[in-house]
Design a protein around this motif. Structure first.
Motif, PDB file in Angstrom:
ATOM      1  N   ILE A   1       8.516   2.658   5.471  1.00  0.00           N
ATOM      2  CA  ILE A   1       8.098   2.375   4.216  1.00  0.00           C
ATOM      3  C   ILE A   1       8.667   0.907   4.132  1.00  0.00           C
ATOM      4  CG2 ILE A   1       8.775   2.981   1.940  1.00  0.00           C
ATOM      5  CD1 ILE A   1       8.075   5.877   3.374  1.00  0.00           C
TER       6      ILE A   1
ATOM      7  N   LEU B   1       0.264   2.682  -3.823  1.00  0.00           N
ATOM      8  CA  LEU B   1      -0.724   3.094  -4.375  1.00  0.00           C
ATOM      9  C   LEU B   1      -1.811   3.820  -2.878  1.00  0.00           C
ATOM     10  CD1 LEU B   1      -3.271   1.859  -6.029  1.00  0.00           C
ATOM     11  CD2 LEU B   1      -3.609   0.313  -4.903  1.00  0.00           C
TER      12      LEU B   1
ATOM     13  N   GLU C   1      14.254   1.373  -7.576  1.00  0.00           N
ATOM     14  CA  GLU C   1      15.812   0.351  -7.061  1.00  0.00           C
ATOM     15  C   GLU C   1      15.513  -1.464  -7.959  1.00  0.00           C
ATOM     16  OE1 GLU C   1      14.760   2.782  -5.166  1.00  0.00           O
ATOM     17  OE2 GLU C   1      16.391   3.819  -4.169  1.00  0.00           O
TER      18      GLU C   1
ATOM     19  N   GLY D   1       0.941  -1.644  -0.084  1.00  0.00           N
ATOM     20  CA  GLY D   1      -0.413   0.106  -0.113  1.00  0.00           C
ATOM     21  C   GLY D   1       1.004   1.358   0.401  1.00  0.00           C
TER      22      GLY D   1
ATOM     23  N   ALA E   1       6.874 -12.199  -4.699  1.00  0.00           N
ATOM     24  CA  ALA E   1       6.507 -10.745  -4.926  1.00  0.00           C
ATOM     25  C   ALA E   1       6.354 -10.036  -3.573  1.00  0.00           C
ATOM     26  CB  ALA E   1       5.529 -10.990  -5.652  1.00  0.00           C
TER      27      ALA E   1
ATOM     28  N   HIS F   1      10.531  -5.034   1.016  1.00  0.00           N
ATOM     29  CA  HIS F   1      12.284  -4.486   0.830  1.00  0.00           C
ATOM     30  C   HIS F   1      12.988  -3.985   2.485  1.00  0.00           C
ATOM     31  CE1 HIS F   1      10.282  -2.007  -1.741  1.00  0.00           C
ATOM     32  NE2 HIS F   1       9.515  -1.666  -1.434  1.00  0.00           N
TER      33      HIS F   1
ATOM     34  N   LEU G   1       2.326  -6.105 -17.772  1.00  0.00           N
ATOM     35  CA  LEU G   1       1.538  -6.311 -17.081  1.00  0.00           C
ATOM     36  C   LEU G   1       0.425  -6.311 -17.729  1.00  0.00           C
ATOM     37  CD1 LEU G   1       2.203  -8.265 -14.764  1.00  0.00           C
ATOM     38  CD2 LEU G   1       1.715  -6.556 -12.812  1.00  0.00           C
TER      39      LEU G   1
ATOM     40  N   ARG H   1       7.155  -2.111   5.315  1.00  0.00           N
ATOM     41  CA  ARG H   1       5.496  -2.645   4.807  1.00  0.00           C
ATOM     42  C   ARG H   1       5.445  -2.637   2.905  1.00  0.00           C
ATOM     43  NH1 ARG H   1       1.709  -3.167   7.224  1.00  0.00           N
ATOM     44  NH2 ARG H   1       0.305  -3.610   5.242  1.00  0.00           N
TER      45      ARG H   1
ATOM     46  N   TRP I   1      18.322   2.320   0.002  1.00  0.00           N
ATOM     47  CA  TRP I   1      18.074   3.325  -0.616  1.00  0.00           C
ATOM     48  C   TRP I   1      16.066   4.143  -0.663  1.00  0.00           C
ATOM     49  CZ3 TRP I   1      21.878   7.177  -1.447  1.00  0.00           C
ATOM     50  CH2 TRP I   1      22.514   6.671  -2.098  1.00  0.00           C
TER      51      TRP I   1
ATOM     52  N   GLY J   1       7.148  -7.359  -5.242  1.00  0.00           N
ATOM     53  CA  GLY J   1       6.329  -7.186  -6.894  1.00  0.00           C
ATOM     54  C   GLY J   1       5.941  -5.773  -6.624  1.00  0.00           C
ATOM     55  N   GLY J   2       5.214  -4.811  -5.381  1.00  0.00           N
ATOM     56  CA  GLY J   2       4.390  -4.069  -5.643  1.00  0.00           C
ATOM     57  C   GLY J   2       5.231  -3.140  -6.051  1.00  0.00           C
ATOM     58  N   SER J   3       6.827  -2.800  -5.971  1.00  0.00           N
ATOM     59  CA  SER J   3       7.765  -2.038  -6.591  1.00  0.00           C
ATOM     60  C   SER J   3       7.372  -2.255  -8.046  1.00  0.00           C
ATOM     61  CB  SER J   3       9.884  -2.237  -6.439  1.00  0.00           C
ATOM     62  OG  SER J   3       9.424  -1.193  -5.339  1.00  0.00           O
TER      63      SER J   3
ATOM     64  N   THR K   1       6.452  -3.955  -0.796  1.00  0.00           N
ATOM     65  CA  THR K   1       7.073  -4.935  -1.473  1.00  0.00           C
ATOM     66  C   THR K   1       8.128  -5.059  -1.990  1.00  0.00           C
ATOM     67  OG1 THR K   1       5.023  -5.477  -2.459  1.00  0.00           O
ATOM     68  CG2 THR K   1       4.676  -5.944  -0.426  1.00  0.00           C
TER      69      THR K   1
HETATM   70  C1  LIG Z   1       7.726   8.426   1.028  1.00  0.00           C
HETATM   71  C2  LIG Z   1       8.041   7.351   0.590  1.00  0.00           C
HETATM   72  C3  LIG Z   1       9.084   7.972  -0.222  1.00  0.00           C
HETATM   73  C4  LIG Z   1       8.780   6.453  -1.146  1.00  0.00           C
HETATM   74  N1  LIG Z   1      10.507   6.119  -1.722  1.00  0.00           N
HETATM   75  C5  LIG Z   1      10.511   5.469  -2.399  1.00  0.00           C
HETATM   76  C6  LIG Z   1      12.087   5.232  -2.922  1.00  0.00           C
HETATM   77  O1  LIG Z   1      13.392   6.012  -2.950  1.00  0.00           O
HETATM   78  N2  LIG Z   1      12.267   3.940  -3.928  1.00  0.00           N
HETATM   79  C7  LIG Z   1      11.624   3.209  -4.190  1.00  0.00           C
HETATM   80  O2  LIG Z   1      11.718   1.988  -4.632  1.00  0.00           O
HETATM   81  N3  LIG Z   1      10.203   3.186  -4.044  1.00  0.00           N
HETATM   82  C8  LIG Z   1       9.825   4.224  -2.916  1.00  0.00           C
HETATM   83  N4  LIG Z   1       8.528   4.546  -2.330  1.00  0.00           N
HETATM   84  C9  LIG Z   1       7.521   3.395  -3.152  1.00  0.00           C
HETATM   85  C10 LIG Z   1       7.743   1.925  -1.956  1.00  0.00           C
HETATM   86  O3  LIG Z   1       8.977   1.511  -2.298  1.00  0.00           O
HETATM   87  C11 LIG Z   1       6.718   0.923  -2.486  1.00  0.00           C
HETATM   88  O4  LIG Z   1       6.611  -0.146  -1.827  1.00  0.00           O
HETATM   89  C12 LIG Z   1       6.191   0.559  -3.758  1.00  0.00           C
HETATM   90  O5  LIG Z   1       6.268   1.491  -4.358  1.00  0.00           O
HETATM   91  C13 LIG Z   1       5.414  -0.156  -3.750  1.00  0.00           C
HETATM   92  O6  LIG Z   1       5.545  -1.431  -3.238  1.00  0.00           O
HETATM   93  P1  LIG Z   1       3.888  -1.850  -2.339  1.00  0.00           P
HETATM   94  O7  LIG Z   1       4.506  -3.462  -2.010  1.00  0.00           O
HETATM   95  O8  LIG Z   1       4.214  -0.742  -0.854  1.00  0.00           O
HETATM   96  O9  LIG Z   1       2.698  -1.690  -3.728  1.00  0.00           O
HETATM   97  P2  LIG Z   1       1.582  -1.019  -3.419  1.00  0.00           P
HETATM   98  O10 LIG Z   1       1.531   0.492  -3.561  1.00  0.00           O
HETATM   99  O11 LIG Z   1       0.858  -2.290  -2.414  1.00  0.00           O
HETATM  100  O12 LIG Z   1       0.733  -1.439  -4.992  1.00  0.00           O
HETATM  101  C14 LIG Z   1       1.422  -0.432  -5.893  1.00  0.00           C
HETATM  102  C15 LIG Z   1       1.179  -1.365  -7.492  1.00  0.00           C
HETATM  103  O13 LIG Z   1       1.322  -2.498  -7.287  1.00  0.00           O
HETATM  104  C16 LIG Z   1       0.393  -3.392  -7.967  1.00  0.00           C
HETATM  105  N5  LIG Z   1       0.785  -4.696  -7.433  1.00  0.00           N
HETATM  106  C17 LIG Z   1       1.058  -4.545  -5.860  1.00  0.00           C
HETATM  107  N6  LIG Z   1       1.740  -5.876  -6.043  1.00  0.00           N
HETATM  108  C18 LIG Z   1       1.501  -6.270  -7.420  1.00  0.00           C
HETATM  109  C19 LIG Z   1       1.723  -8.259  -6.977  1.00  0.00           C
HETATM  110  N7  LIG Z   1       2.127  -8.557  -6.725  1.00  0.00           N
HETATM  111  N8  LIG Z   1       1.340  -8.190  -8.479  1.00  0.00           N
HETATM  112  C20 LIG Z   1       0.467  -7.927  -9.438  1.00  0.00           C
HETATM  113  N9  LIG Z   1       0.844  -6.081  -9.364  1.00  0.00           N
HETATM  114  C21 LIG Z   1       0.296  -5.800  -7.648  1.00  0.00           C
HETATM  115  C22 LIG Z   1      -0.507  -2.372  -6.977  1.00  0.00           C
HETATM  116  O14 LIG Z   1      -1.569  -3.108  -7.590  1.00  0.00           O
HETATM  117  C23 LIG Z   1      -0.425  -1.080  -7.710  1.00  0.00           C
HETATM  118  O15 LIG Z   1      -1.069  -0.745  -8.705  1.00  0.00           O
HETATM  119  C24 LIG Z   1       8.094   4.848  -0.760  1.00  0.00           C
HETATM  120  C25 LIG Z   1       7.134   5.660  -0.922  1.00  0.00           C
HETATM  121  C26 LIG Z   1       7.045   6.586   0.147  1.00  0.00           C
HETATM  122  C27 LIG Z   1       5.478   6.730   0.414  1.00  0.00           C
END
Ligand SMILES: Cc1cc2nc3c(=O)[nH]c(=O)nc-3n(C[C@H](O)[C@H](O)[C@H](O)COP(=O)(O)OP(=O)(O)OC[C@H]3O[C@@H](n4cnc5c(N)ncnc54)[C@H](O)[C@@H]3O)c2cc1C
Length: 288
Positions: free
Chosen positions: A111, A37, A129, A34, A77, A81, A166, A114, A105, A118-120, A116
């Motif tokens: 962050i 998203l 990264e 999350g 997935a 991190h 995807l 939580r 980084w 796969g989310g990235s 992931t």
């Molecule tokens: C303040 C802040 C700073 C950040 N800085 C960085 C940074 O420096 N570098 C970096 O890389 N990221 C950064 N992030 C983002 C962070 O790494 C997120 O964790 C990542 O981008 C998304 O992973 P998530 O699991 O949170 O995915 P979610 O937010 O839950 O989902 C992101 C997207 O991926 C899709 N999705 C999720 N899992 C899957 C799956 N298994 N299969 C298909 N689709 C999927 C969702 O539907 C959505 O569209 C930052 C976030 C914040 C709030």
């Protein structure tokens, strides 16, 4: 701000998630950590009608953690991190320390605990990264959908600005890193600690008897998607004393890109960063 209304669905298994995605169609989005998203929904940049939560799937679903197979290192997935950041060599395997070291980084600790892998990858930010590491190390992305399971190489996965190969009804299940990269490093420049990098540089050197014989160079923040830079890789293959070689590689990288200019920095500024960061990444990779 608050998100637009949506219906929450909690998936009980990977199969259940895939079924829900197929049933709910384009109006549904998977929710993993999350960390991207939810922010997008709060800003109303995303308005999914349905959220399919995969964040609490049990470990028995196989979407979390590390596995070693003849194909390489497989990372589930839903692995966070932070789990990669704190993994030891037995979990990651020899030659994959670059994955662990690059995690420092990614945003801030909350962050990373939580968010992931796969989310990235699915989010497809050009400076993320994981996206850069996948492109640098020729990772394969395994996706499951109603038409079965398919594997997409990272080079074919990232299309452009937050756009990937995807399909809306596909779920990434794991990432496969086919080869160890004992002389690889990733570095970046961000305005504040924890911000996304303005430019991110990663290199993976081929080193034989202490000398660089070639390698791979990838950049983020210089194009709509993370890119490999063949001109810089050709420069590396020419060989020579490290300082001269790394400077030539950085010069070739800066000359090859056509970076955007925006509020975070002009195109010229990104070229200057590229030159500096490629040298830094080469030096870090060589010192491993
Ligand atoms: C303040 C802040 C700073 C950040 N800085 C960085 C940074 O420096 N570098 C970096 O890389 N990221 C950064 N992030 C983002 C962070 O790494 C997120 O964790 C990542 O981008 C998304 O992973 P998530 O699991 O949170 O995915 P979610 O937010 O839950 O989902 C992101 C997207 O991926 C899709 N999705 C999720 N899992 C899957 C799956 N298994 N299969 C298909 N689709 C999927 C969702 O539907 C959505 O569209 C930052 C976030 C914040 C709030």
């Amino acid at each position: 701000m608050k998100p637009a209304p949506f219906t929450y669905h909690r998936a009980r298994s990977a199969e259940d998630a895939a079924r829900l995605l197929a049933e709910l169609g384009d109006e549904a989005k998977l929710l993993a950590g999350g960390q991207s998203l939810i922010a997008m929904m709060n800003y109303r940049l995303a308005r999914p009608r349905h959220l399919v939560d995969i964040g609490s799937l049990p470990a028995s679903e196989g979407l979390t953690g590390f596995r070693h197979s003849p194909d390489g290192l497989r990372i589930g997935a839903l692995t966070t991190h932070h789990a990669v950041e704190t993994a030891d060599e037995a979990q990651l395997g020899a030659g994959f320390a670059v994955l662990r070291d690059a995690m420092r980084w990614v945003g801030h600790l909350p962050i990373r605990t939580r968010g992931t892998v796969g989310g990235s990858i699915a989010h497809g930010d050009s400076t993320a990264e994981w996206c850069l590491l996948a492109v640098l190390l020729d990772a394969r992305i395994v996706a499951r959908g109603p038409r079965g399971t398919r594997t997409i190489t990272a080079g074919d996965f990232f299309y452009g600005f937050f756009s990937t190969a995807l399909e809306p009804d596909e779920l990434i299940t794991e990432l496969v890193f086919p080869h160890p990269a004992p002389h690889a490093a990733l570095t970046e420049f961000a305005e504040r600690k924890g911000d996304f990098g303005i430019v991110v540089a990663a290199v993976d050197l081929d080193v034989e008897n202490g000398a660089v014989r070639g390698g791979r160079v990838a950049l983020g923040g210089v194009a709509p998607a993370p890119v490999r830079v063949p001109e810089a890789e050709e420069a590396l293959a020419r060989g020579g004393p490290d300082d001269v070689l790394f400077a030539a590689c950085a010069e070739a990288a800066a000359a090859a890109i056509d970076p955007p200019g925006d509020g975070n920095g002009s195109a010229q500024y990104r070229r200057i960063l590229t030159r500096r960061l490629v040298i830094q990444a080469c030096e870090e990779a060589m010192s491993r």
